[in-house]
Design an enzyme around this catalytic site. Structure first.
Site, PDB file in Angstrom:
ATOM      1  N   HIS A 102       0.806  -1.230   0.000  1.00 10.24           N
ATOM      2  CA  HIS A 102       0.000   0.000   0.000  1.00 10.24           C
ATOM      3  C   HIS A 102       0.837   1.276   0.000  1.00 10.24           C
ATOM      4  O   HIS A 102       0.767   2.113   0.896  1.00 10.24           O
ATOM      5  CB  HIS A 102      -1.077   0.021   1.095  1.00 10.24           C
ATOM      6  CG  HIS A 102      -0.766  -0.764   2.345  1.00 10.24           C
ATOM      7  ND1 HIS A 102       0.133  -0.371   3.261  1.00 10.24           N
ATOM      8  CD2 HIS A 102      -1.267  -1.925   2.810  1.00 10.24           C
ATOM      9  CE1 HIS A 102       0.189  -1.231   4.252  1.00 10.24           C
ATOM     10  NE2 HIS A 102      -0.646  -2.188   3.992  1.00 10.24           N
TER      11      HIS A 102
ATOM     12  N   HIS B 273      -1.491 -10.122  15.500  1.00  7.70           N
ATOM     13  CA  HIS B 273      -1.794  -8.922  14.692  1.00  7.70           C
ATOM     14  C   HIS B 273      -2.796  -9.340  13.628  1.00  7.70           C
ATOM     15  O   HIS B 273      -2.553 -10.299  12.883  1.00  7.70           O
ATOM     16  CB  HIS B 273      -0.492  -8.412  14.079  1.00  7.70           C
ATOM     17  CG  HIS B 273      -0.638  -7.186  13.230  1.00  7.70           C
ATOM     18  ND1 HIS B 273      -1.666  -6.294  13.365  1.00  7.70           N
ATOM     19  CD2 HIS B 273       0.160  -6.694  12.233  1.00  7.70           C
ATOM     20  CE1 HIS B 273      -1.511  -5.314  12.485  1.00  7.70           C
ATOM     21  NE2 HIS B 273      -0.418  -5.539  11.782  1.00  7.70           N
TER      22      HIS B 273
ATOM     23  N   GLU C  65      -3.856  -7.685  10.913  1.00  8.72           N
ATOM     24  CA  GLU C  65      -3.769  -7.207   9.533  1.00  8.72           C
ATOM     25  C   GLU C  65      -3.667  -8.424   8.607  1.00  8.72           C
ATOM     26  O   GLU C  65      -3.100  -9.464   8.966  1.00  8.72           O
ATOM     27  CB  GLU C  65      -2.570  -6.268   9.337  1.00  8.72           C
ATOM     28  CG  GLU C  65      -2.637  -5.564   7.990  1.00  8.72           C
ATOM     29  CD  GLU C  65      -1.736  -4.339   7.843  1.00  8.72           C
ATOM     30  OE1 GLU C  65      -0.927  -4.076   8.736  1.00  8.72           O
ATOM     31  OE2 GLU C  65      -1.873  -3.648   6.805  1.00  8.72           O
TER      32      GLU C  65
ATOM     33  N   ASP D 244      -2.055  -9.529   6.123  1.00 10.08           N
ATOM     34  CA  ASP D 244      -0.848 -10.275   5.733  1.00 10.08           C
ATOM     35  C   ASP D 244      -0.513 -11.348   6.781  1.00 10.08           C
ATOM     36  O   ASP D 244       0.294 -12.230   6.525  1.00 10.08           O
ATOM     37  CB  ASP D 244       0.351  -9.348   5.478  1.00 10.08           C
ATOM     38  CG  ASP D 244       0.545  -8.275   6.522  1.00 10.08           C
ATOM     39  OD1 ASP D 244      -0.429  -7.917   7.216  1.00 10.08           O
ATOM     40  OD2 ASP D 244       1.665  -7.769   6.650  1.00 10.08           O
TER      41      ASP D 244
ATOM     42  N   HIS E  50       1.432  -1.630  15.086  1.00  9.87           N
ATOM     43  CA  HIS E  50       0.988  -0.367  14.543  1.00  9.87           C
ATOM     44  C   HIS E  50      -0.534  -0.337  14.317  1.00  9.87           C
ATOM     45  O   HIS E  50      -1.029   0.623  13.723  1.00  9.87           O
ATOM     46  CB  HIS E  50       1.730  -0.065  13.222  1.00  9.87           C
ATOM     47  CG  HIS E  50       1.369  -0.984  12.087  1.00  9.87           C
ATOM     48  ND1 HIS E  50       0.822  -0.490  10.926  1.00  9.87           N
ATOM     49  CD2 HIS E  50       1.423  -2.312  11.929  1.00  9.87           C
ATOM     50  CE1 HIS E  50       0.585  -1.487  10.101  1.00  9.87           C
ATOM     51  NE2 HIS E  50       0.942  -2.602  10.685  1.00  9.87           N
TER      52      HIS E  50
ATOM     53  N   ASP F  21       4.784  -7.133  13.750  1.00 11.13           N
ATOM     54  CA  ASP F  21       5.479  -6.287  12.778  1.00 11.13           C
ATOM     55  C   ASP F  21       6.752  -5.634  13.341  1.00 11.13           C
ATOM     56  O   ASP F  21       7.664  -5.275  12.577  1.00 11.13           O
ATOM     57  CB  ASP F  21       4.546  -5.173  12.280  1.00 11.13           C
ATOM     58  CG  ASP F  21       3.550  -5.661  11.242  1.00 11.13           C
ATOM     59  OD1 ASP F  21       3.771  -6.724  10.642  1.00 11.13           O
ATOM     60  OD2 ASP F  21       2.540  -4.961  11.029  1.00 11.13           O
TER      61      ASP F  21
ATOM     62  N   TYR G 151      11.695  -0.080   6.686  1.00 13.09           N
ATOM     63  CA  TYR G 151      10.443  -0.582   7.255  1.00 13.09           C
ATOM     64  C   TYR G 151       9.968   0.344   8.383  1.00 13.09           C
ATOM     65  O   TYR G 151       8.800   0.731   8.437  1.00 13.09           O
ATOM     66  CB  TYR G 151      10.661  -2.004   7.798  1.00 13.09           C
ATOM     67  CG  TYR G 151       9.387  -2.681   8.235  1.00 13.09           C
ATOM     68  CD1 TYR G 151       8.649  -3.442   7.345  1.00 13.09           C
ATOM     69  CD2 TYR G 151       8.908  -2.529   9.527  1.00 13.09           C
ATOM     70  CE1 TYR G 151       7.466  -4.051   7.732  1.00 13.09           C
ATOM     71  CE2 TYR G 151       7.731  -3.128   9.928  1.00 13.09           C
ATOM     72  CZ  TYR G 151       7.017  -3.888   9.024  1.00 13.09           C
ATOM     73  OH  TYR G 151       5.837  -4.479   9.414  1.00 13.09           O
TER      74      TYR G 151
ATOM     75  N   HIS H 277       7.757 -10.338   9.801  1.00  9.39           N
ATOM     76  CA  HIS H 277       8.350 -10.139   8.462  1.00  9.39           C
ATOM     77  C   HIS H 277       9.866 -10.195   8.586  1.00  9.39           C
ATOM     78  O   HIS H 277      10.434  -9.673   9.555  1.00  9.39           O
ATOM     79  CB  HIS H 277       8.016  -8.750   7.892  1.00  9.39           C
ATOM     80  CG  HIS H 277       6.561  -8.505   7.630  1.00  9.39           C
ATOM     81  ND1 HIS H 277       5.867  -9.122   6.622  1.00  9.39           N
ATOM     82  CD2 HIS H 277       5.681  -7.690   8.254  1.00  9.39           C
ATOM     83  CE1 HIS H 277       4.613  -8.694   6.624  1.00  9.39           C
ATOM     84  NE2 HIS H 277       4.472  -7.820   7.608  1.00  9.39           N
TER      85      HIS H 277
HETATM   86 FE1  FEO Z   1       0.716  -4.693  10.009  1.00 11.46          FE
HETATM   87 FE2  FEO Z   1       2.613  -7.020   8.589  1.00 11.46          FE
HETATM   88  O1  FEO Z   1       1.018  -6.217   9.044  1.00 11.46           O
END
Ligand code: FEO
Length: 403
Positions: free
Chosen positions: A28, A82, A84, A86, A148, A167, A195, A228
């Protein structure tokens, strides 16, 4: 399903069972030049526990890695640190296929997962500081709200001294190496900083508090396993220390001169400002929006003390690429910057004032009024630009921690 994808051992009883996304280039708006990974971890405790899942298209890759260790149906618990997508995109399918006894998330996470997916009773909300027995091992949870997302939390596995940090301490870096100490240091620090700048920067005040909380928690952390990029098993103080430096964003003697130009006039002004900054003893990074991505600009701004921004005027506005990067930067809330605006124009000349106003909205401390040059900057206009650069360098020298 074939088991071509293998798990990687992180510690005695913990395995990485995530997925590698070699092809993603846009997160994004953040350009992920080296791809990414979606990390999930399997704890082979009495109660077999999966920490986070992966982005939906990578579900089979994760299940293949898990199946090398256990039948996925043997998973007892899933923890969602988390929500989100992903990390949760494959969660509904995994719940259906695996039928875990329980799925745990933070209090906000439980609500967020229900707002995303058709999951209801499966999600158990855990409180900040709450523990979870896995039989022979123990997890505890620490809310990290707005780091976040509002749902975000850390999980800590006491027996293996692993902090699962979602994250935080992650990076978008597709690699077959699973540990940070196996990766070239310059690549590691560049991707970690990129990042931080593109994802976590707005939450820097909360990160400083979190770092203090982790330091005073008494947790014995030997491994940090993010969602990640690579796992940190060596030099943890350095990784944590970098986060403190980036979160504090102390002003430095570095200036970013950011511009976009139609017929090189604004570029000539940028170069004159660069020369003034250099003459005043500052370090300078000159970035044309014709050559750099917005993510690169944020990376360079992370350790800067000044942001000087110029654009030609097109149809009574700044150039579109400049509006793009300033909108992105504004949302990421960099702090402790001085700044100025400049640009060439033909007949109306709104862009420098628009940039000046936008820098003010970003709480960048202005140095002088915007500099404008009609059509092509003459000697006087270029000298004004040079003097602006020199003045900014002098101001930077007074505040820079590394000056
Ligand atoms: Fe905030 Fe890697 O998702």
């Amino acid at each position: 399903m074939s088991n071509v994808f293998k798990p990687i051992r992180i510690s005695d009883k913990v395995y990485w069972v995530g997925a590698i996304d070699w092809t993603i280039r846009d997160f994004h708006g953040y350009t992920t030049k080296r791809g990414s990974t979606y990390n999930a971890y399997l704890i082979l405790a009495d109660r077999i526990t999966l920490i986070d899942t992966v982005k939906a298209p990578f579900k089979d890759e994760m299940l293949s890695r898990i199946a090398c260790l256990v039948d996925p149906k043997e998973i007892d618990y899933i923890v969602s640190d988390h929500s989100e997508m992903d990390h949760s995109g494959s969660l509904p399918d995994i719940i259906r296929e695996v039928s875990p006894e329980k799925v745990f998330a933070s209090q906000v996470g439980a609500k967020t997962l229900k707002e995303h997916f058709a999951v209801e009773d499966e999600i158990v909300a855990v409180k900040d500081g709450e523990g979870l027995s896995l039989g022979n091992m123990n997890l505890s949870f620490m809310e990290t709200r707005m780091l976040h997302w509002p749902d975000s939390m850390f999980s800590y596995l006491k027996e293996e001294k692993i902090l699962f940090s979602q994250d935080a301490f992650g990076m978008h870096l597709a690699t077959d190496e699973r540990f940070a100490d196996e990766i070239r240091q310059d690549v590691l620090e560049y991707e970690a900083a990129t990042y931080y700048a593109n994802i976590l920067l707005p939450y820097s005040p909360l990160i400083l508090k979190l770092l203090d909380r982790v330091a005073s928690s008494g947790l014995d952390i030997r491994i940090v396993a993010p969602d990640h990029g690579p796992v940190w098993r060596k030099d943890l103080p350095r990784a944590l220390g970098l986060y403190r430096i980036w979160a504090e964003q102390e002003p430095t003697d570095k200036a970013v001169v950011l511009y976009h130009t139609m017929w090189h006039s604004t570029e000539h002004m940028a170069r004159a400002i660069e020369e003034g900054l250099l003459a005043g003893g500052a370090r300078v990074k000159v970035m044309s929006m014709g050559s750099f991505h917005r993510s690169d600009v944020v990376y360079e701004t992370l350790d800067a003390g000044a942001l000087v921004v110029g654009s030609s005027t097109l149809n009574n506005n700044m150039l579109p690429a400049m509006a793009d990067v300033l909108t992105y930067l504004k949302g990421l809330r960099p702090k402790n910057l001085i700044g100025a605006a400049f640009g060439s124009y033909g007949w109306s000349g709104e862009a420098p004032s628009q940039i000046h106003d936008m820098l003010a909205e970003m709480k960048v401390t202005p140095v002088g009024e915007p500099i404008k040059a009609r059509y092509v900057p003459d000697r006087d206009a270029l000298l004004k630009c040079f003097d602006l650069g020199k003045t900014m360098a002098e101001q930077l020298r007074k505040v820079a921690k590394n000056g």
